[in-house]
Design an enzyme around this catalytic site. Structure first.
Site, PDB file in Angstrom:
ATOM      1  N   ASP A 121      -6.296 -14.035 -20.445  1.00 53.37           N
ATOM      2  CA  ASP A 121      -7.723 -14.034 -20.701  1.00 53.37           C
ATOM      3  C   ASP A 121      -7.938 -13.425 -22.074  1.00 53.37           C
ATOM      4  O   ASP A 121      -7.443 -12.332 -22.359  1.00 53.37           O
ATOM      5  CB  ASP A 121      -8.428 -13.184 -19.628  1.00 53.37           C
ATOM      6  CG  ASP A 121      -9.767 -13.761 -19.223  1.00 53.37           C
ATOM      7  OD1 ASP A 121     -10.569 -14.041 -20.127  1.00 53.37           O
ATOM      8  OD2 ASP A 121     -10.009 -13.917 -18.009  1.00 53.37           O
ATOM      9  N   ASP A 129     -12.959 -16.049 -22.923  1.00 50.44           N
ATOM     10  CA  ASP A 129     -14.148 -15.508 -22.269  1.00 50.44           C
ATOM     11  C   ASP A 129     -15.407 -15.772 -23.104  1.00 50.44           C
ATOM     12  O   ASP A 129     -15.410 -15.532 -24.318  1.00 50.44           O
ATOM     13  CB  ASP A 129     -13.934 -13.994 -22.099  1.00 50.44           C
ATOM     14  CG  ASP A 129     -14.988 -13.339 -21.242  1.00 50.44           C
ATOM     15  OD1 ASP A 129     -15.099 -13.711 -20.065  1.00 50.44           O
ATOM     16  OD2 ASP A 129     -15.700 -12.453 -21.759  1.00 50.44           O
ATOM     17  N   GLU A 132     -14.620 -20.541 -21.649  1.00 49.35           N
ATOM     18  CA  GLU A 132     -15.732 -20.376 -20.715  1.00 49.35           C
ATOM     19  C   GLU A 132     -17.034 -20.630 -21.472  1.00 49.35           C
ATOM     20  O   GLU A 132     -17.261 -20.036 -22.521  1.00 49.35           O
ATOM     21  CB  GLU A 132     -15.733 -18.959 -20.131  1.00 49.35           C
ATOM     22  CG  GLU A 132     -16.741 -18.806 -19.007  1.00 49.35           C
ATOM     23  CD  GLU A 132     -17.200 -17.368 -18.795  1.00 49.35           C
ATOM     24  OE1 GLU A 132     -17.748 -17.078 -17.737  1.00 49.35           O
ATOM     25  OE2 GLU A 132     -17.016 -16.524 -19.701  1.00 49.35           O
ATOM     26  N   HIS A 156     -13.774 -15.330 -10.326  1.00 50.00           N
ATOM     27  CA  HIS A 156     -14.142 -13.940 -10.047  1.00 50.00           C
ATOM     28  C   HIS A 156     -15.625 -13.657 -10.295  1.00 50.00           C
ATOM     29  O   HIS A 156     -16.071 -12.534 -10.131  1.00 50.00           O
ATOM     30  CB  HIS A 156     -13.286 -13.023 -10.915  1.00 50.00           C
ATOM     31  CG  HIS A 156     -13.543 -13.270 -12.379  1.00 50.00           C
ATOM     32  ND1 HIS A 156     -13.215 -14.465 -12.987  1.00 50.00           N
ATOM     33  CD2 HIS A 156     -14.121 -12.515 -13.328  1.00 50.00           C
ATOM     34  CE1 HIS A 156     -13.566 -14.421 -14.259  1.00 50.00           C
ATOM     35  NE2 HIS A 156     -14.124 -13.241 -14.497  1.00 50.00           N
ATOM     36  N   ASP A 157     -16.392 -14.663 -10.721  1.00 48.03           N
ATOM     37  CA  ASP A 157     -17.801 -14.448 -11.067  1.00 48.03           C
ATOM     38  C   ASP A 157     -18.792 -15.045 -10.072  1.00 48.03           C
ATOM     39  O   ASP A 157     -19.997 -14.989 -10.302  1.00 48.03           O
ATOM     40  CB  ASP A 157     -18.094 -15.059 -12.447  1.00 48.03           C
ATOM     41  CG  ASP A 157     -17.482 -14.262 -13.584  1.00 48.03           C
ATOM     42  OD1 ASP A 157     -17.290 -13.041 -13.418  1.00 48.03           O
ATOM     43  OD2 ASP A 157     -17.183 -14.860 -14.634  1.00 48.03           O
TER      44      ASP A 157
HETATM   45  C1  GLC Z   1     -17.267 -13.710 -18.435  1.00 44.99           C
HETATM   46  C2  GLC Z   1     -16.340 -13.155 -17.384  1.00 44.99           C
HETATM   47  C3  GLC Z   1     -17.083 -12.128 -16.611  1.00 44.99           C
HETATM   48  C4  GLC Z   1     -17.473 -11.022 -17.547  1.00 44.99           C
HETATM   49  C5  GLC Z   1     -18.266 -11.554 -18.739  1.00 44.99           C
HETATM   50  C6  GLC Z   1     -18.323 -10.547 -19.847  1.00 44.99           C
HETATM   51  O1  GLC Z   1     -18.349 -14.360 -17.885  1.00 44.99           O
HETATM   52  O2  GLC Z   1     -15.835 -14.181 -16.589  1.00 44.99           O
HETATM   53  O3  GLC Z   1     -16.339 -11.627 -15.542  1.00 44.99           O
HETATM   54  O4  GLC Z   1     -18.233 -10.071 -16.874  1.00 44.99           O
HETATM   55  O5  GLC Z   1     -17.671 -12.702 -19.295  1.00 44.99           O
HETATM   56  O6  GLC Z   1     -17.078 -10.395 -20.442  1.00 44.99           O
END
Ligand code: GLC
Ligand code: CA
Length: 561
Positions: free
Chosen positions: A105, A206, A260, A333-334
């Site tokens: 990540d 991310d 992402e 995980h979100d």
């Molecule tokens: C992304 C991650 C999440 C995190 C956010 C800030 O959305 O997947 O878990 O809290 O970024 O880094």
């Protein structure tokens, strides 16, 4: 008749599937209650047995854990919670021995406020690290602009020593990096090289579409959270910066990237991932199919709309085909667990398998999140102070402002919090679900006695064994990987039916999203009597071309000429 599909460039990352590990809750090797790399090592054979080809690790780096690893204080090390760099190298080596790739990540929109860069820049305005972040003077007693964080109140934090504010789009302890500073981009490249040289095979990037902020940081359209978001989502320089990372680093390695991308649409996605010179990422995680039961955020829930979900999937399938490559996922995980959103707790096993078939048979690289493969569900906590996530805390404050009672907020939180996906992995029916011999850092879902890997291994008809079968089928059939996609019965609110086609072979995927019987009529051009049933979640399937579906039934038929 043989129809030829448009030529798609064949690449390893299109043929792989990925297992996501959220390390804190995966497997604890040393009994301190926190998942770690020793635990991962002990489960590599299990992961391999799923028929996946890669592991994506949510952040393993040193972190104060304001956002459980997404607030990094050292990019070139491993958190002592999880092990050491040496141990990580061993994980890479052991994974590679098993033909499993490793994806890290890469969190570069922000760092922890405990990162050295931030600490140095905070001490001294003349330090080169000051300009690594967005430090600004206030407007009188007010912050530099009206932006609000998406996680925690205002987006600016005041520092009395400097008499300046720093920007944080996420939590206070996640200070945004100033990607316009070339020195910051050099740091990013150095981080990438560090991990690639160590042998990792790619990155999940991310919130990568947030890294370029509009010049002058203008005021944003006022919103309850995230004011200013239009000034940094797909910002002006994001393509340039990603192209620079690609040119200077990524192109020199045989690696892959998945970004992402909140707020992403198919049209915009093509500017990032379409094959060719302008491609800056290999895949993108968009959010559109995850909004079939909510609006704007997971926390504003609506009844599940199958049509909304199908529309999102079909749009991406259609628009990316032959142009770019999809990333397929239902959990990470979100988000809360998918069975509790798009499936049914009552028909957990049936709907868990149906959902697996529904997305694993589409065109794209599939991602499976830890626990998804055994049909883990949401947890129900009995008190608000048991939650640990920064988003939960923030939403609590917002709901309080709206005068919601604590009982009501607890109900909403149990349903909507991403902590539902962060309970310890359920390995067995033994103590702490076999996750840890010590006191787990977070609550184990009490349903572990029924839902766990050990039990699923013993049951040929488990969700786990269905995932194995579906992933194997995908891997062994180019049709599932490279075939085109066509949806049937678009207007149905109960069934999702689509076909794939490749070099004269066809696949018909039938998914019911209801416990009620629905009369299924085989689409024109198919005869189920001539098809081979390759995936199913009920025994005793007739070969009739018209049938009544059973609750959450799925059938996948293969037709070979
Ligand atoms: C992304 C991650 C999440 C995190 C956010 C800030 O959305 O997947 O878990 O809290 O970024 O880094
Ligand atoms: Ca541990």
């Amino acid at each position: 008749m043989k129809t030829k599909s448009p030529e798609i460039k064949k690449t390893w990352y299109k043929e792989m599937s990925v297992y996501q590990i959220w390390p804190r809750s995966f497997c604890d090797g040393n009994g301190d209650g926190i998942g770690d790399l020793e635990g991962v090592l002990s489960k590599l054979d299990y992961i391999k047995s799923l028929n996946v080809d890669a592991i994506w690790f949510s952040p393993l780096y040193p972190s104060p854990n304001a956002d459980y690893g997404y607030d990094i204080s050292d990019y070139k090390n491993i958190s002592s919670d999880y092990g050491t760099l040496e141990l990580f190298k061993k994980v890479v080596e052991e994974a590679h021995k098993r033909d499993l790739k490793i994806i890290m990540d890469l969190v570069i929109n922000h760092t922890s406020d405990e990162h050295e860069w931030f600490k140095k820049g905070r001490e001294d305005k003349n330090s080169p690290y000051h300009n690594y972040y967005f430090w600004r003077k206030g407007r009188g007693k007010k912050p530099p602009n009206n932006w609000k964080s998406v996680f925690e109140g205002g987006a600016w934090e005041y520092d009395g020593n400097l008499d300046e504010y720093y920007l944080h789009v996420f939590a206070k302890k996640q200070a945004d990096l100033n990607m316009d500073n070339p020195a910051v981009r050099e740091e990013v490249k150095s981080i990438m090289r560090f991990w690639l040289d160590l042998g990792v095979d790619g990155f999940r990037e991310d919130v990568i579409t947030y890294i370029s902020k509009r010049e002058g940081l203008p005021n944003g359209f006022p919103l309850p959270i995230g004011t200013g978001i239009e000034h940094y989502t797909n910002g002006p320089k994001v393509h340039d910066y990603l192209a620079e990372f690609r040119r200077d680093v990524l192109d020199r390695y045989d690696c892959f990237t998945v970004g992402e991308a909140p707020g992403m649409t198919p049209k915009l996605a093509k500017s990032f991932i379409a094959e060719g010179e302008s491609k800056v990422l290999d895949l993108m995680f968009h959010f559109q199919h995850m909004a079939a039961d909510c609006i704007l955020t997971d926390w504003i829930r609506l009844p599940f709309s199958l049509k909304k979900m199908k529309k999102a999937f079909s749009r991406w399938q259609r628009e990316m085909f032959g142009v770019a490559w999809n990333a397929l996922y239902l959990e990470n995980h979100d988000h809360p667990r998918i069975i509790d959103r798009y499936g049914s707790r009552k028909y957990r096993v049936e709907s868990g398998k149906m959902l697996a078939a529904m997305y694993l048979c589409q065109s794209g690289t599939p991602f499976v999140y830890q626990g998804q493969e055994i049909g883990m569900t949401n947890i129900e906590l009995d008190s608000l102070d048991k939650f640990k996530d920064v988003i939960t805390f923030n939403n609590y404050r917002l709901f309080k402002k709206l005068h919601l009672s604590d009982e009501r907020i607890l109900r909403i939180t149990n349903r909507c919090s991403r902590e539902n996906a962060r309970t310890p992995m359920q390995w067995s029916g033994g103590k702490n679900a076999g996750f840890s011999t010590g006191e787990p850092w977070f609550y184990v879902n009490p349903n572990y006695t029924e839902i766990n890997v050990e039990a699923a291994e013993k049951d040929a008809d488990s969700i786990l064994n269905f995932y194995r079968k579906a992933l194997k089928f995908r891997k062994e059939n180019e049709l599932v990987i490279y075939g085109d996609y066509k949806e049937h019965y678009k207007e149905s609110r109960k069934l999702y039916v689509y076909e794939r086609k490749y070099n004269g072979k066809r696949l018909l995927v039938i998914c019911s999203f209801t416990e009620k019987p629905v009369r299924f009529i085989t689409p024109d051009g198919f005869n189920l009597k001539k098809g081979k049933l390759v995936l199913q979640n009920y025994k005793n399937v007739s070969d009739s071309n018209v049938f009544l579906t059973r609750p959450y039934e799925t059938r996948v038929y293969l037709f070979e000429d």
